[in-house]
Design an enzyme around this catalytic site. Structure first.
Site, PDB file in Angstrom:
ATOM      1  N   ASN A 211     -32.600  -7.096  -2.173  1.00  0.00           N
ATOM      2  CA  ASN A 211     -31.895  -6.703  -0.944  1.00  0.00           C
ATOM      3  C   ASN A 211     -32.836  -5.918  -0.034  1.00  0.00           C
ATOM      4  O   ASN A 211     -33.996  -5.717  -0.354  1.00  0.00           O
ATOM      5  CB  ASN A 211     -30.638  -5.884  -1.289  1.00  0.00           C
ATOM      6  CG  ASN A 211     -30.984  -4.634  -2.076  1.00  0.00           C
ATOM      7  OD1 ASN A 211     -31.720  -3.774  -1.595  1.00  0.00           O
ATOM      8  ND2 ASN A 211     -30.483  -4.548  -3.302  1.00  0.00           N
ATOM      9  N   ASP A 280     -25.763  -6.047  -7.997  1.00  0.00           N
ATOM     10  CA  ASP A 280     -24.534  -6.068  -8.808  1.00  0.00           C
ATOM     11  C   ASP A 280     -24.623  -7.128  -9.903  1.00  0.00           C
ATOM     12  O   ASP A 280     -24.059  -6.972 -10.973  1.00  0.00           O
ATOM     13  CB  ASP A 280     -23.327  -6.362  -7.905  1.00  0.00           C
ATOM     14  CG  ASP A 280     -23.065  -5.201  -6.961  1.00  0.00           C
ATOM     15  OD1 ASP A 280     -23.332  -4.048  -7.374  1.00  0.00           O
ATOM     16  OD2 ASP A 280     -22.629  -5.439  -5.814  1.00  0.00           O
ATOM     17  N   LYS A 290     -41.837 -21.927 -12.814  1.00  0.00           N
ATOM     18  CA  LYS A 290     -41.273 -22.091 -11.477  1.00  0.00           C
ATOM     19  C   LYS A 290     -40.276 -23.254 -11.455  1.00  0.00           C
ATOM     20  O   LYS A 290     -40.596 -24.362 -11.928  1.00  0.00           O
ATOM     21  CB  LYS A 290     -42.418 -22.348 -10.489  1.00  0.00           C
ATOM     22  CG  LYS A 290     -41.971 -22.337  -9.056  1.00  0.00           C
ATOM     23  CD  LYS A 290     -43.145 -22.539  -8.118  1.00  0.00           C
ATOM     24  CE  LYS A 290     -42.634 -22.824  -6.728  1.00  0.00           C
ATOM     25  NZ  LYS A 290     -43.635 -23.407  -5.866  1.00  0.00           N
ATOM     26  N   PRO A 306     -25.181  -3.711 -15.481  1.00  0.00           N
ATOM     27  CA  PRO A 306     -24.525  -2.444 -15.807  1.00  0.00           C
ATOM     28  C   PRO A 306     -24.529  -1.536 -14.578  1.00  0.00           C
ATOM     29  O   PRO A 306     -25.447  -1.615 -13.756  1.00  0.00           O
ATOM     30  CB  PRO A 306     -25.421  -1.852 -16.918  1.00  0.00           C
ATOM     31  CG  PRO A 306     -26.736  -2.519 -16.764  1.00  0.00           C
ATOM     32  CD  PRO A 306     -26.478  -3.879 -16.178  1.00  0.00           C
ATOM     33  N   ASP A 307     -23.512  -0.706 -14.450  1.00  0.00           N
ATOM     34  CA  ASP A 307     -23.474   0.273 -13.358  1.00  0.00           C
ATOM     35  C   ASP A 307     -24.149   1.544 -13.877  1.00  0.00           C
ATOM     36  O   ASP A 307     -23.583   2.281 -14.683  1.00  0.00           O
ATOM     37  CB  ASP A 307     -22.028   0.537 -12.932  1.00  0.00           C
ATOM     38  CG  ASP A 307     -21.981   1.348 -11.649  1.00  0.00           C
ATOM     39  OD1 ASP A 307     -22.736   2.342 -11.547  1.00  0.00           O
ATOM     40  OD2 ASP A 307     -21.200   0.984 -10.746  1.00  0.00           O
ATOM     41  N   ILE A 308     -25.385   1.756 -13.419  1.00  0.00           N
ATOM     42  CA  ILE A 308     -26.205   2.858 -13.958  1.00  0.00           C
ATOM     43  C   ILE A 308     -25.527   4.205 -13.703  1.00  0.00           C
ATOM     44  O   ILE A 308     -25.378   5.025 -14.612  1.00  0.00           O
ATOM     45  CB  ILE A 308     -27.614   2.817 -13.321  1.00  0.00           C
ATOM     46  CG1 ILE A 308     -28.276   1.457 -13.587  1.00  0.00           C
ATOM     47  CG2 ILE A 308     -28.484   3.962 -13.844  1.00  0.00           C
ATOM     48  CD1 ILE A 308     -29.523   1.176 -12.772  1.00  0.00           C
ATOM     49  N   PHE A 324     -24.361   7.207  -3.832  1.00  0.00           N
ATOM     50  CA  PHE A 324     -24.423   6.779  -2.440  1.00  0.00           C
ATOM     51  C   PHE A 324     -23.460   5.614  -2.261  1.00  0.00           C
ATOM     52  O   PHE A 324     -23.297   4.799  -3.176  1.00  0.00           O
ATOM     53  CB  PHE A 324     -25.845   6.335  -2.066  1.00  0.00           C
ATOM     54  CG  PHE A 324     -26.662   7.456  -1.487  1.00  0.00           C
ATOM     55  CD1 PHE A 324     -27.062   8.512  -2.291  1.00  0.00           C
ATOM     56  CD2 PHE A 324     -26.994   7.477  -0.145  1.00  0.00           C
ATOM     57  CE1 PHE A 324     -27.793   9.569  -1.767  1.00  0.00           C
ATOM     58  CE2 PHE A 324     -27.729   8.518   0.392  1.00  0.00           C
ATOM     59  CZ  PHE A 324     -28.130   9.567  -0.410  1.00  0.00           C
ATOM     60  N   LYS A 338     -14.765   5.216  -4.621  1.00  0.00           N
ATOM     61  CA  LYS A 338     -15.925   5.104  -5.518  1.00  0.00           C
ATOM     62  C   LYS A 338     -16.193   6.415  -6.240  1.00  0.00           C
ATOM     63  O   LYS A 338     -16.511   6.436  -7.423  1.00  0.00           O
ATOM     64  CB  LYS A 338     -17.151   4.725  -4.665  1.00  0.00           C
ATOM     65  CG  LYS A 338     -18.117   3.823  -5.355  1.00  0.00           C
ATOM     66  CD  LYS A 338     -19.108   3.221  -4.384  1.00  0.00           C
ATOM     67  CE  LYS A 338     -18.555   1.993  -3.672  1.00  0.00           C
ATOM     68  NZ  LYS A 338     -19.541   1.338  -2.823  1.00  0.00           N
ATOM     69  N   LYS A 342     -16.034   6.189 -10.256  1.00  0.00           N
ATOM     70  CA  LYS A 342     -17.259   6.423 -11.043  1.00  0.00           C
ATOM     71  C   LYS A 342     -17.325   7.848 -11.573  1.00  0.00           C
ATOM     72  O   LYS A 342     -18.334   8.236 -12.163  1.00  0.00           O
ATOM     73  CB  LYS A 342     -18.501   6.117 -10.183  1.00  0.00           C
ATOM     74  CG  LYS A 342     -18.549   4.669  -9.690  1.00  0.00           C
ATOM     75  CD  LYS A 342     -19.933   4.264  -9.211  1.00  0.00           C
ATOM     76  CE  LYS A 342     -19.896   2.917  -8.501  1.00  0.00           C
ATOM     77  NZ  LYS A 342     -21.186   2.247  -8.426  1.00  0.00           N
TER      78      LYS A 342
HETATM   79  O1  C5P Z   1     -20.605   0.205  -6.490  1.00  0.00           O
HETATM   80  P1  C5P Z   1     -21.689   0.405  -5.482  1.00  0.00           P
HETATM   81  O2  C5P Z   1     -22.888  -0.453  -5.713  1.00  0.00           O
HETATM   82  O3  C5P Z   1     -21.237   0.364  -4.070  1.00  0.00           O
HETATM   83  O4  C5P Z   1     -22.121   1.934  -5.740  1.00  0.00           O
HETATM   84  C1  C5P Z   1     -23.213   2.496  -5.134  1.00  0.00           C
HETATM   85  C2  C5P Z   1     -23.696   3.665  -5.957  1.00  0.00           C
HETATM   86  O5  C5P Z   1     -23.758   3.318  -7.345  1.00  0.00           O
HETATM   87  C3  C5P Z   1     -25.099   4.057  -5.603  1.00  0.00           C
HETATM   88  O6  C5P Z   1     -25.223   5.442  -5.865  1.00  0.00           O
HETATM   89  C4  C5P Z   1     -25.937   3.207  -6.554  1.00  0.00           C
HETATM   90  O7  C5P Z   1     -27.217   3.778  -6.775  1.00  0.00           O
HETATM   91  C5  C5P Z   1     -25.091   3.212  -7.801  1.00  0.00           C
HETATM   92  N1  C5P Z   1     -25.179   1.968  -8.588  1.00  0.00           N
HETATM   93  C6  C5P Z   1     -25.788   1.976  -9.839  1.00  0.00           C
HETATM   94  N2  C5P Z   1     -25.818   0.839 -10.604  1.00  0.00           N
HETATM   95  C7  C5P Z   1     -25.245  -0.301 -10.164  1.00  0.00           C
HETATM   96  C8  C5P Z   1     -24.630  -0.328  -8.910  1.00  0.00           C
HETATM   97  C9  C5P Z   1     -24.622   0.811  -8.158  1.00  0.00           C
HETATM   98  O8  C5P Z   1     -26.329   3.022 -10.247  1.00  0.00           O
HETATM   99  N3  C5P Z   1     -25.288  -1.386 -10.924  1.00  0.00           N
END
Ligand code: C5P
Length: 402
Positions: A211, A280, A290, A306-308, A324, A338, A342
């Site tokens: 991105n 995501d 390739k 995974p959502d870190i 953020f 959010k 979270k």
């Molecule tokens: O859910 P969203 O992507 O909008 O959330 C944004 C926040 O979550 C940011 O702080 C981003 O660094 C964190 N994030 C993360 N891991 C992910 C997706 C988002 O740490 N897979």
């Protein structure tokens, strides 16, 4: 670590005192510490130092006292007031000190001082009798109460032949003391981990999903946290910007790499700030070679990353968590949702998709939201905004831990 002025914009205001002859050297010393410097000259200061010299050393046109169409055409007083991280008046005569106390806006330099939200610093320079005059003394006390930074003066031989207090500090000392003033010490002894930049989710050895995140906001926060005295670990996806000094850097590519790098030392952190624009989803598999364009259509299967941040926030021994939220619409309500989902302590919401703030732009504007309150931090360059944010984060962290 010796404090520097990297990524700081110093607006140097020169008033009409003999010490003005030292200002080209001051511009050099500020530059050597990393500052970008622009110069505003007050009425009559040109009698003591040539504007051309200051233009040459600062690399910018010098801004003059007259509020004419000409002087305002390059960069107007409001733009200059907004541009500055600090307005440094050196030399600051007894006269300009008195005018600052009054809030006069009778020429460009004083107008900027009234118009700016940036901190103001003065390096007094005057005859020792003038320095000891009760009016000057009380003016300085007033400025100090308004949190104007007073640098010096020095004591010794004076241009008028007298000896005593009132000499301007040497340029090297002014520059260093100004740099020191950015180091707040608010996070001394604290460990801060920050994720930054995009992630790269490989499709094959040469292609991937990513991105537009430049990493600038996260890097600026890392620098601001270092300046606040923290021990900072920056976990960064691929970016094209130089790493901030005095941080431990972990360079990663994918969301999975970032997750692993974060989890390795998260138990030692006091504060975690997730700024990275983590993908995501990632391709279910990355091809070893390739991919060839044989078929007319192609489908890529994706699996959720995974959502870190959420994983960090749900650890049993968790740091203070800041997220953020970059949104194109309904910014505040999505961000608040959010924050709750979270389980964060704070979330910094910003509007993306426009051309002026957000991804890939030098400026940003943020609303900082906690469960009880929200505060708008207006548009500013990302370094200035990062300093504001770190100050707020440190305050919220303190409140939570006392
Ligand atoms: O859910 P969203 O992507 O909008 O959330 C944004 C926040 O979550 C940011 O702080 C981003 O660094 C964190 N994030 C993360 N891991 C992910 C997706 C988002 O740490 N897979």
């Amino acid at each position: 670590m010796t404090p520097d002025l990297k990524n700081k914009r110093v607006l140097l205001g020169i008033s009409a005192g003999i010490a003005a002859y030292k200002t080209p050297d001051l511009v050099r010393k500020l530059g050597e510490l990393g500052a970008e410097v622009q110069v505003v000259m007050s009425k009559n200061s040109e009698q003591f130092v040539a504007p051309l010299a200051l233009q040459a050393v600062s690399g910018h046109d010098v801004h003059h006292y007259a509020m004419t169409a000409d002087s305002e055409s390059g960069m107007g007083h409001i733009d200059l007031a907004r541009w500055a991280d600090v307005v440094l008046i050196a030399p600051a005569t007894a006269n300009i000190i008195a005018r600052l106390v009054q809030g006069n806006a009778d020429e460009l330099l004083t107008t900027i001082c009234v118009a700016t939200e940036a901190r103001i610093a003065v390096a007094p320079a005057m005859n020792q009798q003038m320095w000891q005059n009760p009016a000057t003394e009380s003016n300085l006390t007033t400025l100090a109460q308004r949190e104007v930074l007073i640098l010096g003066p020095d004591s010794g031989d004076q241009a008028c032949g007298e000896v005593g207090p009132g000499r301007m500090l040497q340029p090297v000392d002014i520059a260093q003391q100004l740099a020191n003033s950015f180091h707040t010490g608010q996070l001394t002894g604290k460990k801060v981990m920050i994720t930054a930049g995009p992630t790269w989710e490989a499709l094959d050895p040469v292609r991937g999903i990513t991105n537009h995140s430049s990493g600038l906001m996260g890097y600026a926060l890392a620098q601001a946290a270092v300046e606040a005295g923290a021990e900072v670990t920056l976990v960064s996806g691929p970016t094209h910007i130089p790493s901030p000094d005095h941080c431990a850097i972990k360079n990663v590519k994918s969301a999975l790499d970032m997750h692993e790098a974060v989890m390795q030392s998260i138990d030692q952190q006091d504060i975690f700030i997730g700024v990275a624009a983590v993908a995501d989803y990632r391709p279910v598999a990355s091809a070893d070679q390739k991919i060839k364009k044989n078929a007319d259509e192609m489908t890529i299967s994706l699996v959720k990353n995974p959502d870190i941040l959420a994983d960090v926030a749900s650890l049993e021994k968790r740091p203070f968590c800041v997220g953020f939220a970059a949104e194109t619409n309904d910014v505040e309500s999505y961000a608040r949702a959010k924050l709750e989902r979270k389980k964060l302590d704070l979330i910094a919401a910003n509007h993306v998709g426009g051309t002026e703030t957000g991804f890939g732009t030098p400026d940003n504007a943020i609303t900082l939201i906690s469960s009880e309150h929200s505060e708008a931090l207006p548009k500013a360059n990302k370094y200035a905004l990062a300093r504001e944010l770190v100050e707020r984060i440190a305050t919220h962290f303190e409140q939570k831990n006392h």
